[in-house]
Motif scaffolding. Structure first.
Motif, PDB file in Angstrom:
ATOM      1  N   LEU A 189      -4.536  -9.214   1.474  1.00 28.78           N
ATOM      2  CA  LEU A 189      -3.294  -9.717   2.079  1.00 28.78           C
ATOM      3  C   LEU A 189      -2.373  -8.590   2.526  1.00 28.78           C
ATOM      4  O   LEU A 189      -1.520  -8.785   3.387  1.00 28.78           O
ATOM      5  CB  LEU A 189      -2.562 -10.623   1.079  1.00 28.78           C
ATOM      6  CG  LEU A 189      -3.276 -11.936   0.771  1.00 28.78           C
ATOM      7  CD1 LEU A 189      -2.640 -12.616  -0.438  1.00 28.78           C
ATOM      8  CD2 LEU A 189      -3.216 -12.871   1.980  1.00 28.78           C
ATOM      9  N   ALA A 190      -2.541  -7.423   1.920  1.00 32.40           N
ATOM     10  CA  ALA A 190      -1.651  -6.299   2.226  1.00 32.40           C
ATOM     11  C   ALA A 190      -2.075  -5.507   3.456  1.00 32.40           C
ATOM     12  O   ALA A 190      -1.430  -4.532   3.812  1.00 32.40           O
ATOM     13  CB  ALA A 190      -1.593  -5.354   1.022  1.00 32.40           C
ATOM     14  N   GLN A 191      -3.135  -5.937   4.119  1.00 36.45           N
ATOM     15  CA  GLN A 191      -3.580  -5.177   5.293  1.00 36.45           C
ATOM     16  C   GLN A 191      -2.583  -5.341   6.444  1.00 36.45           C
ATOM     17  O   GLN A 191      -1.879  -6.337   6.544  1.00 36.45           O
ATOM     18  CB  GLN A 191      -4.964  -5.660   5.729  1.00 36.45           C
ATOM     19  CG  GLN A 191      -6.047  -5.341   4.713  1.00 36.45           C
ATOM     20  CD  GLN A 191      -6.091  -3.859   4.366  1.00 36.45           C
ATOM     21  OE1 GLN A 191      -6.429  -3.033   5.186  1.00 36.45           O
ATOM     22  NE2 GLN A 191      -5.701  -3.509   3.141  1.00 36.45           N
ATOM     23  N   ALA A 224      -5.123  -7.294  -2.289  1.00 37.96           N
ATOM     24  CA  ALA A 224      -5.314  -6.106  -1.448  1.00 37.96           C
ATOM     25  C   ALA A 224      -5.608  -6.521  -0.005  1.00 37.96           C
ATOM     26  O   ALA A 224      -5.139  -5.889   0.950  1.00 37.96           O
ATOM     27  CB  ALA A 224      -6.446  -5.243  -2.003  1.00 37.96           C
TER      28      ALA A 224
END
Lengths: 391, 391, 391, 391
Positions: D27-29, D25
């Motif tokens: 890394l998905a920013q 999660a």
């Protein structure tokens, strides 16, 4: 939520059953407005993918509400005050449906068998012969708490001859075992959080043309209500408004699950479930336990119900498996509570290592609670069965 | 879905209203089984965060089903065959509630005003005085299509004096403007996909003790049904089973939204909405258009309803804004269809640049359709208003 | 990170430039081991997509290290102790490359022009004519701080006639404007975090056959080092080990970005950048400011450099734009620090509304700092230019 | 990427080692600009979390580049032309470091032992006594291919007495076993993709004050280069520019990993690794195989090296384990290639079920290749060891 500390959670339950990274990525997409053209396109594509997955010619209904809601809505729509419904009971879910149906039907008749067995299709035929006024037949395809299947193809053929319509609970079978919705004239209900590996929150319905006509003729069918399935018919058409805002994220997730299912191919998905089921079924006796379902021929490929030894509470077993092995099993339902638990091997939880994980966690928990369990033998049996099933 | 090709979609609508990266990350978490201890803890924490956000002493209800479903469930629960309900109508949503209430109530009485105005609390008082047998009063706090507010604090006080209970639709006000659920004795319904910036699929209910008693006394309140709110009371207790599988991902999303809301602080959130609203309201006349709501005092801070010039269809305006500017506006509702659209500035869509984005897209679309729009003046007015409101 | 409180961050900078939801979803995939067959397949697919995007026949190199690292590695590999390098300087980046090249080259010769201009290709020809021993020519395609382009096609043709090889910094041009790597004989370096909208952390290199031969003949080329590009040649072959662990997540992100780029189509991507650039260039004078680049013909489509009014520090302007409008602009580089900032319109930041967002934030910040800015006129000019460019 | 079809991939390797949902999660920013205040704050927070995790008083260095790059950069910085380096070799990684060090050092002296053993600290003492001009001592804390540990505390004490500085490769020990960077005077290098469960792409360095002084005095230390660690010192200060753009997503990921690590607590993390290691070490002999490391006292808790039976190629074993069980093991390194593989139990891969998963997949693969393996016994032994270790 898993963390490095806790390790992953293995959800070997009967739905929800975890989720793949692809599904989770789909759920993380921005929440669009439901009338946004991008969402309308997503929705229409999802309906088309679902129709392809169902193998039906008519558009399915994506109904907002978890499977239990969809079943209530389907019952409320189809069962009118003039209907006589034959309810086929081989487990807890079938029994519960009868209670629901009584709210709507003129009369509910039941044929029932032991909860570790299945209904012989001939019994359905006999019941239909006895009562020519039966208009609807309700069957649970896969009785989740029992891990058993009813022979829907045979029952559907018999029912079709009588002119009655079916209400089929295919919630925990669709996607893991063949379902012939086109031939099962009536309504079939399933959901994303089972063999598709999606989120709970939607019901997926096939409604045959005859069923739509039966609904239209039902004066009591919900209309203008949250429980109306008619409102969600044809809403994939861009000019048809949604009755209310659909679950945007769940639709994203569903599309992804259907894409994954079709990319794998139903035949491959069924084989994958069969292999996992075969390994678990081989492992349970080796562990020293009894399979609940009386006969291998009626055992579901999507979960395996297991009887606990005397003096062992399945709820405690599950609690230990979750706490010490990170493995979430299912159980605790109705009359089987305390005695029978299930290892789920559905959707993303049906993979080569899942039987070993489930059996080991189960065996470890039994030992912690003072029972015997031959984990080594169970793992070996599971591996041996996998070898066979891939051959 | 946006792509590099299309650029981002700016959802300046009236719900769903987009989502923050934090919310999307929450939605991407693995789909746990609903009886998993990690999910039970997540659920209990979410209920606690919602109670804190509501500012109430009693646990709220997280009801599975979009706001429309939650409103139907609340109505079905609270309105019994002996109830006389006063329905306060100042817009399309209030009008629709009256039709719903007639299914359940002995009688529905209405006080109504123009759809660009609000009900004077004194009219409610008069109606209550005329009919001492009124047991319930229904009010929409924020009439979304009109962008108008009813004075709930005053109405609640009057209603309390009469002994009646309230049913408040606070769907598009909670989180963007003050709501005093503890004082509004009865049921208040809101939802995550508005000012909280969550997903559609849940209803969030405050039910006062008096309202729970009224429901318990209602023989027709749904029980054992998908529409039963009683079944979802107290399910945060670990030993209370969920009536059916809750929307796991939506609960992840809701928790994150509530954490963000509380981290910002309600007062700051209200100020942020007020600033965005002020900028849009300043920009609309500068653009050369009319604000729909008659009076600034009743204008909502969460969306602004705008009247289209003669000969311009709001649906076409919205289509151009979406296609050419990537901006999704709202509109197309009931009697206002074709004439009135809304720029939403709710939740994650209430930020410093959103008024400029909305006004520019609106002005650009009007020009494309042959109407006049002074975009430069509108942007300047919006900036000037922002300057004032931050001062 | 944006939150509901802060609203989204609009990254209108010169790289990184934000990311699409699809890219972010790709970054969230589980971190595979680099020798996992799934990762090897992902890597090989990414190389193939990059070759297709480059429009080259040879496999490109995905070099672990941000663009600055890749440029150093390329220089170290190509520039040997016998090389005489002609460095073409039209800005800060070109100037810096000369300093780097001096570490490796026998001699570095420079042709230089003002930093708001470009090098006339004839000057390169003259320099090559003067010094027949020039073996390498280094050119920055797009001088980011100045927002200017050098005419690489012409320079490449002249260079090819002399037999020298090129080192091209195409970091902030590739993906937003045409780049003819196949004809630009030598090495071209670009990166994912610019027009592709990816993450910083990788360099993407085209190396021609002649350049590989030149590297092989360079006794000082890094070998067995983190700076060796030779080690990363051909590693898409499953039997070739990676020199060290590649950035698994960045490769996931890159694949997604390339898929999005190719799905849009380079011609469409270039048009999108040109439209955004046109709108910003129209808006800047309307705002009352000066474009830094001397001539429209040399202005980049990927960012626009803007001169600040006397007495206004670009760093302060950018700080206000970020703090009050959520808009991240670029600037603060070398000799232009304090005087020139850039509005980036690269990759996912080149969309219909981005010029309006950038110009409004810039104008607002100027006013806050006491300068004049006609935001209304700027927005109108940007809209007018967009209208033209789409026609 | 896993899919429903393939099931999850269990990465029981030696880094990368998979990732938790929380890390994914993160890394998905959205990819922020590196000078964005939100990124600067994120970076500073990450440095602070890393310092806390290191247990050091000085700020650590987050160096862009995978561990191999960080080790090269550390060596290039610390080892000057006047340095005599004692290289402690107990495995492939130590041996390789000697080759690297020869590039920079005046002289490299080695003490070496068998690759299934560890260096006796006294041998280091003897070497230091023999050569008073040794200025640096290099040690690999955990020799990954061998699964063995060197006694760094003892070696550090001896080294400190001699006045030499240490270069410690703590890549695959930090986070899984105690590391006392504050006492190990010199440089220690680790990385996120090992026991922290992060992404490959960064090196994490502790540099003591003495080491910084030694670097400052090294005329050949890289400066103004991608390999310069000095450039990344103190860049957490908001006014210090980054030498070049850091890997934004990797920093997001690292922060999350550090938060998870600190939330768990180092002592708990170490215990978790020790339990997994104990279970695997118990299972291997039961499976019928030999542990590679000669002695239990020197076995790492983060991976277990296992010798293959005669005639069985570890590469083939790993290929079958991955293809048929979805389990990714490690191996194939240098002199041990073909003979020794590793089951990794690092970071998120050290959880209660991972030993069973790894041992079962290994046993299954051995059988497929015609070797014997008692999987049942191995699973039982692993369970028995887990029981002990939790007691």
């Amino acid at each position: 939520m898993s963390s490095a500390a806790a390790g992953p959670v293995f959800t070997l339950a009967t739905g929800p059953v975890g989720s793949t990274p692809a599904t989770q990525a789909a759920l993380a997409q921005p929440v669009l407005h439901h009338t946004d053209p991008a969402f309308r396109a997503l929705y229409a594509e999802t309906v088309a993918l679902l129709r392809e997955s169902f193998g039906t010619s008519a558009d399915p209904v994506i109904f907002p509400g978890e499977a239990v809601v969809g079943i209530e809505a389907a019952a409320a729509a189809l069962i009118g005050p003039d209907d006589v419904l034959l309810n086929v009971v081989s487990g807890i879910y079938g029994k519960a449906f009868g209670q629901l149906a009584r709210r709507f039907a003129r009369e509910v008749i039941e044929v029932e068998t032991a909860y570790n067995a299945s209904i012989a299709p001939a019994e359905v035929g006999d019941a239909l012969a006895r009562r020519a006024d039966i208009t609807l037949v309700a069957v649970v395809h896969c009785e989740t708490p029992s891990g058993t299947m009813n022979d829907l193809d045979a029952i559907a053929e018999i029912t079709a001859r009588s002119g009655a319509l079916l209400i089929v609970d295919a919630v925990s079978s669709f996607g893991g075992m063949p379902t012939d919705f086109e031939q099962w004239n009536g309504i079939a209900i399933t959901a994303p959080q089972k063999c598709l590996g999606g989120t709970p929150g939607l019901s997926l319905l096939h409604v045959s043309d005859d069923a739509w006509r039966h609904i239209a003729a039902n004066p009591n069918a919900p209309r203008g209500s949250a429980l109306s399935i008619e409102g969600w018919r044809d809403v994939r058409q861009p000019d048809r408004p949604f009755p209310f805002t659909p679950s945007v994220s769940d639709v994203y997730g569903l599309r992804s699950c259907l894409q994954q299912y079709l990319a794998e191919g139903p035949a491959n998905a069924f084989r994958r479930h069969r292999q996992a089921a075969g390994a678990v079924r081989a492992g349970v006796p080796a562990l020293g336990l009894h399979l609940w379902a009386a006969d291998d021929a009626i055992r579901s490929d999507t979960m395996t119900a297991i009887e606990m030894p005397d003096g062992v509470d399945e709820a405690e077993v599950r609690a230990v498996a979750r706490a010490e092995s990170g493995v979430m099993l299912a159980g605790g339902q109705g009359a089987l509570r305390g005695r029978v638990l299930q290892i789920g091997h559905m959707g993303p939880a049906a993979y080569p290592m899942s039987p070993v994980i489930g059996l080991t966690a189960l065996g470890h928990a039994l030992r912690r609670l003072g029972a015997k369990a031959d984990v080594g033998a169970a793992v070996e049996a599971a591996l041996a069965a996998s070898g066979k099933s891939t051959a």
